[in-house]
Scaffold this active site. Structure first.
Site, PDB file in Angstrom:
ATOM      1  N   LYS A 282      48.416  60.794  58.364  1.00 42.66           N
ATOM      2  CA  LYS A 282      48.605  60.276  59.725  1.00 42.66           C
ATOM      3  C   LYS A 282      49.015  61.442  60.630  1.00 42.66           C
ATOM      4  O   LYS A 282      49.886  62.230  60.265  1.00 42.66           O
ATOM      5  CB  LYS A 282      49.691  59.201  59.691  1.00 42.66           C
ATOM      6  N   GLU A 369      55.688  38.613  59.601  1.00 40.94           N
ATOM      7  CA  GLU A 369      56.476  37.890  60.596  1.00 40.94           C
ATOM      8  C   GLU A 369      56.974  36.542  60.067  1.00 40.94           C
ATOM      9  O   GLU A 369      58.098  36.128  60.352  1.00 40.94           O
ATOM     10  CB  GLU A 369      55.653  37.691  61.879  1.00 40.94           C
ATOM     11  N   ARG A 397      52.274  34.533  64.589  1.00 35.74           N
ATOM     12  CA  ARG A 397      52.018  34.428  63.152  1.00 35.74           C
ATOM     13  C   ARG A 397      52.987  33.473  62.439  1.00 35.74           C
ATOM     14  O   ARG A 397      52.695  32.986  61.370  1.00 35.74           O
ATOM     15  CB  ARG A 397      52.175  35.807  62.502  1.00 35.74           C
TER      16      ARG A 397
HETATM   17  C1  LIG Z   1      50.634  40.957  62.735  1.00 37.03           C
HETATM   18  C2  LIG Z   1      50.990  42.314  63.282  1.00 37.03           C
HETATM   19  N1  LIG Z   1      52.266  42.730  63.239  1.00 37.03           N
HETATM   20  C3  LIG Z   1      52.609  43.945  63.738  1.00 37.03           C
HETATM   21  C4  LIG Z   1      51.657  44.764  64.275  1.00 37.03           C
HETATM   22  C5  LIG Z   1      52.044  46.102  64.909  1.00 37.03           C
HETATM   23  N2  LIG Z   1      51.402  47.208  64.213  1.00 37.03           N
HETATM   24  C6  LIG Z   1      50.319  47.848  64.692  1.00 37.03           C
HETATM   25  S1  LIG Z   1      49.771  49.040  63.709  1.00 37.03           S
HETATM   26  C7  LIG Z   1      51.006  48.794  62.619  1.00 37.03           C
HETATM   27  C8  LIG Z   1      51.110  49.642  61.403  1.00 37.03           C
HETATM   28  C9  LIG Z   1      49.909  49.503  60.565  1.00 37.03           C
HETATM   29  O1  LIG Z   1      50.038  50.329  59.453  1.00 37.03           O
HETATM   30  P1  LIG Z   1      48.786  50.599  58.539  1.00 37.03           P
HETATM   31  O2  LIG Z   1      48.029  49.355  58.328  1.00 37.03           O
HETATM   32  O3  LIG Z   1      49.266  51.292  57.329  1.00 37.03           O
HETATM   33  O4  LIG Z   1      47.874  51.532  59.424  1.00 37.03           O
HETATM   34  P2  LIG Z   1      48.183  53.008  59.963  1.00 37.03           P
HETATM   35  O5  LIG Z   1      48.729  52.850  61.350  1.00 37.03           O
HETATM   36  O6  LIG Z   1      49.147  53.654  59.038  1.00 37.03           O
HETATM   37  O7  LIG Z   1      46.862  53.664  59.991  1.00 37.03           O
HETATM   38  C10 LIG Z   1      51.842  47.755  63.037  1.00 37.03           C
HETATM   39  C11 LIG Z   1      53.044  47.278  62.336  1.00 37.03           C
HETATM   40  C12 LIG Z   1      50.335  44.279  64.309  1.00 37.03           C
HETATM   41  N3  LIG Z   1      49.343  44.987  64.858  1.00 37.03           N
HETATM   42  N4  LIG Z   1      50.034  43.067  63.801  1.00 37.03           N
END
Ligand SMILES: Cc1ncc(C[n+]2csc(CCOP(=O)(O)OP(=O)(O)O)c2C)c(N)n1
Length: 629
Positions: A282, A369, A397
């Site tokens: 990342k 959530e 959610r």
């Molecule tokens: C249901 C939900 N909860 C919280 C989020 C906020 N959110 C956006 S990206 C993210 C992290 C995602 O991590 P990952 O899937 O590992 O992808 P990366 O950003 O590391 O590529 C979060 C918590 C979301 N998009 N959807």
């Protein structure tokens, strides 16, 4: 723009390039993303990490007909750049520009307008079944992060992967980060596996997969067995997936573009679902994002200075998020029962200091959530006072858990709903325009909305005193400056009681505002005063229960205008209307201002509010119309 990127306007242009050229193109795309995001703001760190992965996917598949599903969708910039949208990055997330998330309205290469985690595997299953029914055989690929694959919806989907009797590839993009570090048992397992792997191991795994694929005349299980035998990992990452009977390949290096192309080619021909586990970095290629992926997960504009960023000179602005975090930390110092819970959004919900000060009273449950709410319910049943901090859009959610485990039991859980209302550049997947609606219909639920910094503290104190569930909603915005904080706003919150902020002699109208939009109501009152139109301004403070004092104005012959940063349907104004109807008040003396039930695109928050008429001028206009009758 770089030399190669200049010539890339479609996936066909990417397919023409050699592996060394693709490697150079990846660097050019990373620079392009970095420069664009530094000017427009946007998601940076995740996008820098998936450039090679994206190029390799587009080299092998033809996503005009094959199906590519991004989970969350915040990592789709390279995909947008090579599918003909690079010129639109000057306006990324701005009005008339492209969205920061996939959007089918923009391109045939985007299949769903997504923004929430954990949806890609289930929708891919649905598309695969659709393909079978329609007798089509396009390839299907879902790309999902290591934090999103452990989301409940992802697991429900994995549990149903057996429904798919054809090709479907899940690319697990493991960068060992959510926004913050990943949490939970799965994350620990993934990171143990990661630590047990050297770069050399990843290379060996890649070679082994390629050596044993394709599996003509043999079952994929046999191929996997042979791959495993030749790798002999001390800690197999495959264990978890194999126990679910999901063919698993990896882990492999997600930045080795040549290998990725070969792997995708080999896996594209499988006739059932499979997972390819790739490791990526990342924030790759930009030191500050590499070192601080949380800060650069989503960012506003910033100035690049070589390998660093220039420090911003803007003094720290006070947002509702900051106000929330500070007041909660102060309150927690006075009451040990207070616990803060977040679902993977510690920074976003303003809890960084709380976590630092009270690490033993802070819980991050990851992107879960529903679980956050049920954990809070359990805590409340056991005498604690949990404050569950979740953005409005993600709280959707946990609708059922809020009703079943909290409202129905009348448990004292406090829902701290950040990003309530319009959210600006993230756009429609992230607006928080439905929480009043889906919460106020639940029994026992008390809904409040502080109008300013002072009221944020008072709302939290009220929630602490109250013996049932309480909602505190606030926007992605700065707190109103002092002139908008009237003395009545410093009175303690009392259940279901509004406060009169401005009362004018001989007024025939009252503006009733809910939450931070009080500022616009006060501005409107001043504008009307200039026109010699006296109005009252009432700060509702509660949307459930609504103060009967509000509808008593109707009985006195006054008209009322309600204003809120939420959809009119099921919102605060609707609650006033219901109360008025039940009390046989004249309904034609009520006007509701709020958002329509239409999709409002990405833009800055002020423009979104302006677009739907949640602002002082519209209040003034509405007042004029009502008084002209
Ligand atoms: C249901 C939900 N909860 C919280 C989020 C906020 N959110 C956006 S990206 C993210 C992290 C995602 O991590 P990952 O899937 O590992 O992808 P990366 O950003 O590391 O590529 C979060 C918590 C979301 N998009 N959807």
């Amino acid at each position: 723009m770089g030399k190669l990127l200049d010539q890339v306007n479609s996936p066909a242009d990417v397919k023409r390039l050699s592996v060394p050229q693709l490697t150079d193109l990846a660097e050019e795309i990373r620079n392009f993303i970095l420069n664009s995001v530094s000017k427009t703001g946007g998601h940076l760190a995740s996008n820098l990490g998936v450039v090679e992965l994206t190029l390799a996917l587009h080299c092998v598949f033809d996503f005009k007909t094959d199906k590519l599903l991004w989970d969350v969708g915040h990592q789709c910039y390279a995909h947008k750049i090579i599918t003909g949208r690079k010129d639109k990055f000057t306006n990324l997330r701005h009005a008339d520009g492209i969205s920061g998330f996939p959007n089918p309205a923009e391109s045939e290469y985007d299949l769903f307008a997504v923004g929430h985690a954990g949806t890609s595997i289930a929708t891919a299953i649905g598309m695969a079944i659709g393909q079978i029914h329609q007798k089509q055989d396009n390839k299907i690929v879902a790309v999902i992060g290591d934090a999103s694959i452990v989301n409940g919806t992802s697991f429900e989907a994995l549990n149903n992967l057996g429904l798919v009797k054809r090709q479907m590839l899940i690319v697990l993009n493991d960068n060992s980060m959510a926004i913050d570090a990943t949490v939970g048992a799965m994350a620990k397992y993934f990171s143990k596996v990661r630590l047990s792997q050297t770069y050399e191991d990843l290379r060996k795994t890649t070679n082994n997969i390629l050596e044993h694929m394709p599996v003509i005349g043999k079952s994929v299980e046999e191929a996997i067995e042979r791959i495993k035998r030749s790798i002999r990992m001390t800690l197999p990452a495959s264990q978890m997936f194999e126990s679910l009977r999901i063919p698993y390949f990896g882990p492999v290096d997600g930045h080795d573009i040549g290998s990725l192309i070969q792997l995708f080619e080999a896996l594209a021909d499988l006739n059932h679902p499979a997972i390819l586990h790739v490791y990526t970095k990342k924030g790759k290629g930009f030191q500050p994002a590499d070192q601080g992926p949380t800060r650069f997960h989503s960012t506003g504009p910033f100035k690049i200075n070589g390998d660093a960023i220039e420090p911003t000179s803007t003094p720290g602005i006070r947002t509702f998020t900051k106000s929330f975090g500070e007041h909660l930390t102060e309150l927690a110092a006075k009451d040990k029962r207070i616990i803060a819970i977040t679902s993977a959004m510690c920074d976003g919900t303003g809890l960084m200091n709380f976590r630092k000060k009270f690490p033993e009273r802070f819980y991050d449950v990851g992107i879960a959530e529903g679980t956050a709410v049920d954990v809070a319910a359990g805590m409340a049943r056991n005498g604690l006072k949990p404050y569950v901090c979740i953005y409005s859009t993600f709280l959707q959610r946990s609708f059922d858990q809020i009703f079943q485990e909290v409202a129905l039991q009348n448990l004292p859980v406090v829902f701290c709903i950040d990003r309530a209302g319009f959210v600006g550049p993230d756009g429609p997947t992230h607006h928080g325009l439905m929480d009043i609606g889906f919460l106020r219909m639940m029994p026992n639920m008390v809904l409040t909305a502080p109008a300013n910094d002072t009221e944020m503290k008072l709302a939290q104190e009220f929630a602490l005193r109250h013996e049932g569930p309480v909602v505190i909603r606030y926007p992605k915005d700065i707190v109103p400056p002092k002139p908008f904080i009237k003395s009545s706003c410093s009175r303690p919150f009392k259940l279901g009681q509004c406060v009169t902020v401005k009362s004018s002699k001989n007024s025939r109208l009252a503006i009733i505002s809910y939450g931070s939009i009080l500022t616009e109501a006060l501005k409107a009152a001043s504008l009307l005063a200039e026109q010699k139109i006296p109005v009252d301004v009432i700060n509702a403070r509660f949307a459930a229960p609504v103060d009967k004092k509000i509808i008593s104005l109707l009985k006195k012959g006054k008209g009322i205008i309600t204003v809120e940063d939420h959809t009119i349907a099921c919102g605060f104004g609707s609650a006033v209307l219901e109360l008025a109807a039940a009390n046989k008040c004249p309904l034609n003396a009520i006007r509701l201002l709020g958002a329509p039930r239409t999709i409002i695109g990405h833009d800055c928050r002020e423009s979104q509010l302006l677009q739907v008429g949640i602002n002082a001028d519209t209040i003034v206009k509405t007042a004029g119309e009502m008084l002209a009758k």
